[in-house]
Write a protein that holds these residues in place. Sequence first.
Motif, mmCIF file in Angstrom:
data_model
loop_
_atom_site.group_PDB
_atom_site.id
_atom_site.type_symbol
_atom_site.label_atom_id
_atom_site.label_comp_id
_atom_site.label_asym_id
_atom_site.label_seq_id
_atom_site.Cartn_x
_atom_site.Cartn_y
_atom_site.Cartn_z
ATOM 1 N N THR A 1 -23.422 -24.963 -41.224
ATOM 2 C CA THR A 1 -22.259 -25.630 -40.630
ATOM 3 C C THR A 1 -22.122 -25.294 -39.153
ATOM 4 N N ASP B 1 -24.274 -14.101 -40.939
ATOM 5 C CA ASP B 1 -25.320 -14.551 -41.865
ATOM 6 C C ASP B 1 -26.507 -13.582 -41.852
ATOM 7 N N VAL C 1 -16.312 -21.974 -45.215
ATOM 8 C CA VAL C 1 -16.015 -20.719 -44.497
ATOM 9 C C VAL C 1 -16.564 -20.801 -43.076
ATOM 10 N N GLY C 2 -17.776 -21.358 -42.939
ATOM 11 C CA GLY C 2 -18.398 -21.486 -41.626
ATOM 12 C C GLY C 2 -17.559 -22.306 -40.660
ATOM 13 N N MET D 1 -23.033 -20.994 -44.192
ATOM 14 C CA MET D 1 -22.157 -20.850 -43.014
ATOM 15 C C MET D 1 -22.950 -21.202 -41.756
ATOM 16 N N CYS E 1 -21.007 -16.633 -36.579
ATOM 17 C CA CYS E 1 -21.449 -17.101 -37.910
ATOM 18 C C CYS E 1 -22.908 -16.716 -38.135
ATOM 19 N N GLY F 1 -20.016 -22.136 -48.573
ATOM 20 C CA GLY F 1 -20.445 -21.535 -47.301
ATOM 21 C C GLY F 1 -20.067 -22.358 -46.081
#
Length: 424
Positions: free
Chosen positions: A38, A183, A166-167, A35, A179, A163
Motif C-alpha cells: 500500500t 515491514d 494498516v499501511g 503494508m 511502513c 495489511g
Amino acid sequence: MKTQNPKQLLPPALRSRNYRLFFAGQGISLIGTWMTQTATIWLVYSLTQSPLMLGVVGFSSQIPSFILAPFGGVFVDRFSRHRTLIGTQILSMIQSLALAALALTGVIHIWHIIVLSLFQGFVSAFDAPARQAFVPELVERREDLANAIALNSTMFNGARLIGPAVGGLLVASIGAAYCFLIDGLSYIAVIIALLAMKIKPRTILVSTANPLEQVKEGFVYAFSFPPIRALLLLSALVSFFGLQYTVLVPVFAEKILQGNAETLGFLMAASGVGALCGGIYLASRQTILGLGKLIAFAPTILGIGLITFSLSRYLPLSLFTMLFIGLGTILQVAAGNTVLQTIVEDEKRGRVMSLFTMAFLGIIPFGSLLGGALADRIGAPTVLIIDGIVCILGSMYFMRQLPALRQLVRPIYIERGILNEGLH
C-alpha cells in the motif's frame, strides 16, 4: 471437576507447536508485506500521478512469480521447504530495508521502486509455493491438516487485505518510508519462529528428471484433472479482473472521493474487515464439505461489490461496498486453496501450489497493467464495472460445472476419510 486444557480451546491446527510458531511469525510478517504494498502504490502515485505507472509497478512486482513459480514449485518438491523459507524471508527483509533506506534519505526514484519490486517478485516465486506446501509438515495429527490449510489460507489472504488497511493509515500519519522500515523489521519475527521449529526430516524422492520435465509433469497433472483445473482458472479470473481495484484505489481515494492517504487507509481497512469476517468463518468450519458452493458464489459477491464501489461518490457507501470486496476475495481464494491442498497428491504439492501462486499472484500484474492502462483511457470507475461483470459471469460458469466436479472429487474425499456417504 476436571480442568480443561487451554490448548483444547484452540482450533485443532494451533494445538501443534510448530504450526503456532508458523502462524504467529507469518501473520506478523505478511501484514508488514502488504503494508509495504500500500505504501508503495501511494508513493508511486505521489511521485508520478499516473494510473499507468501504478500498473507498471504492480506488473514488475508480480511478473517474476508468473514466470518463475513453476520452477519454484520444482525446487520446493526437491529440497527442504523449511530451509527454503528461512532463505526467502532473509532476502525479503533485505529488500524492505533497502526500500526504507532509500525513502528515509529522500533519494528514492521510480526506477528504484521498479527494480526492488522485481527483486521481491523473484523471491516470492520461491517463497509462496514453499509456504503453501510446508503446511502439512507443521501439524502433529493428519486429521488437523484441513484446519491448518484453512487457517493458513485465511492468514495469507487476510493479511493481503488487512495489511494494506494498516499501511494506508500509517502512510497518512507517519509516511511511506516508515511502513517500509516496519515491514523490514517484521521479518525478524518469522525468522525467529522458523528457527525455533523442530521439523522432522521429510522423505524426498530423489529425481533424475530434468526440472523442465518436472514442471511439465506438474502442469499435466493439474490441468488433466478438471477439479484442479477449474479451481486454478477461477482463481486466475478473479486475480486478473477482481483484483485490479488494488492498484486503482488511490485514484478513487484522491480524485473521486476527494480524499488523501487516510481515505485510502479507511477504504483498505474496510476491505480488511470483510476479509477478516470471511477468514473467521472459514477457520471455524468443521469440514471442507460444502466449500464448492462457496467458491462458486464468492466471485458474485466480489463482482457486486466492485460495481457498487465504482458507482459510489459517497465515502460511507464506498466503505460499505469494500467490506463485500474483501469478503468475496478471501472466500474464493482461501476456500479454493483449502480444497486444492486437500485433493492434491503430496509429492506434487509444491508444483501444484506454484501453479496456484501463478493463478493468484502471477496473474495480478497483467490485470494491474491492463487496469492501469484502461483507467488512463476510460476512467477507473468504468474499469471496475467491467471487472465486476466478468467476475459474476465467471461465478455463474463455475456454478454450472460444480455437480460434475463434485463427482470427480468424491473418491478422493472417501479415500482420505473426509466423506463416508454421498457428497453434500
